[in-house]
Scaffold this active site. Structure first.
Site, PDB file in Angstrom:
ATOM      1  N   MET A   8       0.845  -1.194   0.000  1.00  0.00           N
ATOM      2  CA  MET A   8       0.000   0.000   0.000  1.00  0.00           C
ATOM      3  C   MET A   8       0.886   1.253   0.000  1.00  0.00           C
ATOM      4  SD  MET A   8      -3.387  -0.965   2.130  1.00  0.00           S
ATOM      5  CE  MET A   8      -2.690  -0.888   3.755  1.00  0.00           C
ATOM      6  N   HIS A  15       9.598  -3.643   3.195  1.00  0.00           N
ATOM      7  CA  HIS A  15       9.124  -3.901   1.823  1.00  0.00           C
ATOM      8  C   HIS A  15      10.305  -4.245   0.911  1.00  0.00           C
ATOM      9  CE1 HIS A  15       5.897  -1.091   3.309  1.00  0.00           C
ATOM     10  NE2 HIS A  15       5.153  -2.064   2.830  1.00  0.00           N
TER      11      HIS A  15
HETATM   12  O1  PAF Z   1      -0.197  -5.766   3.840  1.00  0.00           O
HETATM   13  C1  PAF Z   1      -0.583  -4.866   3.068  1.00  0.00           C
HETATM   14  O2  PAF Z   1       0.133  -3.886   2.785  1.00  0.00           O
HETATM   15  C2  PAF Z   1      -1.972  -4.959   2.472  1.00  0.00           C
HETATM   16  O3  PAF Z   1      -2.869  -5.536   3.364  1.00  0.00           O
HETATM   17  C3  PAF Z   1      -1.988  -5.672   1.107  1.00  0.00           C
HETATM   18  C4  PAF Z   1      -1.585  -7.123   1.252  1.00  0.00           C
HETATM   19  C5  PAF Z   1      -1.074  -4.968   0.148  1.00  0.00           C
HETATM   20  C6  PAF Z   1      -3.410  -5.656   0.539  1.00  0.00           C
HETATM   21  O4  PAF Z   1      -3.861  -4.349   0.366  1.00  0.00           O
END
Ligand code: PAF
Length: 249
Positions: A8, A15
């Site tokens: 997101m 990430h």
């Molecule tokens: O973990 C996240 O950032 C969100 O829940 C995801 C998996 C991208 C779904 O919107």
């Protein structure tokens, strides 16, 4: 083969670890950035969700993304939305505190899979309940979970950490301290007591849940449970923090 890293945005080193893992498996790594309104039950939370698209592009590229996809709402949800129902563990813990949240997650993950058609997708273990619920979707996409990346003091990296005050940030590692202290306890009851005692010493932490569960079905763990995991969530400065740790050696 292509590997998808759904996010997101507001990317950080956690990430980047997912993207690096994806890149180690494939030359084609798609990073999606989409703030999914269906998984926010509180409009204030989505409004406050941090956004940093330019930095996201930089961090994703540096970590090895070959495509950064920032779909708009219409692309993900053209026409009427058919919300999917998440598996039964979605009603517990994180799901009990955030009704409808996991239905929103599985709905968007399903759409991302439909559009990107990856062979594999990578998710962080930090959202362990989410990871197990996505595994329970039983899609043909291979689901890979990656261990949580932590700050120097054990706090799990999260896009929400930037909203903590200086004081809140200092005490936020109480969750990690509680789990690390309990990890090698000889019984579940003793581990639970260590967790409860540790978090009760931090007056700034408003605990939502702090329990030790069976990783498979999220029932409360006993000493006989094979894979036990501490899961903790609560608020500091009104910021929701969640974390988890496998219990045992
Ligand atoms: O973990 C996240 O950032 C969100 O829940 C995801 C998996 C991208 C779904 O919107």
């Amino acid at each position: 083969m292509s590997v998808l890293v759904p996010t997101m945005g507001a990317l950080h080193k956690g990430h980047q670890a997912l993207i690096k893992r994806a890149r180690s498996m494939s030359k084609e790594v798609v990073v999606s950035i989409f703030i999914n309104p269906l998984q926010f039950e509180n409009p204030d939370d989505i409004a406050k969700y941090p956004r940093s698209p330019e930095r996201d592009i930089q961090l994703a590229t540096l970590a090895g993304a070959t495509e950064i996809w920032m779909p708009d709402y219409e692309e993900i949800y053209p026409g009427e939305i058919t919300k999917l129902k998440a598996s039964s563990i979605a009603d517990l813990y994180e799901g009990a505190s955030r009704p409808g949240h996991f239905d929103g997650v599985v709905t968007v993950v399903n759409r991302l899979f439909e559009i990107v058609k990856p062979e594999a997708a990578i998710f962080g273990e930090k959202d362990f309940q989410q990871l197990q619920i996505i595994r329970a979707m039983k899609s043909s996409v291979e689901i890979i979970g990656i261990p949580t990346v932590r700050e120097y003091d054990g706090l799990a990296l999260s896009s929400r950490n930037v909203r903590l005050s200086e004081h809140g940030r200092t005490s936020a590692n109480v969750i990690y301290r509680a789990m690390a202290a309990a990890r090698l306890a000889p019984t579940v009851a003793i581990a639970q007591e260590i967790i409860d005692t540790t978090i009760s010493t931090d007056v700034g932490f408003e605990c939502d849940y702090a329990v030790i569960v069976d990783e498979e079905n999220f029932s409360l763990a006993t000493d006989l449970t094979k894979h036990k995991r501490a899961i903790i969530a609560g608020w500091i400065d009104g910021v929701r923090l969640i974390d988890n740790m496998r219990m045992g050696a």
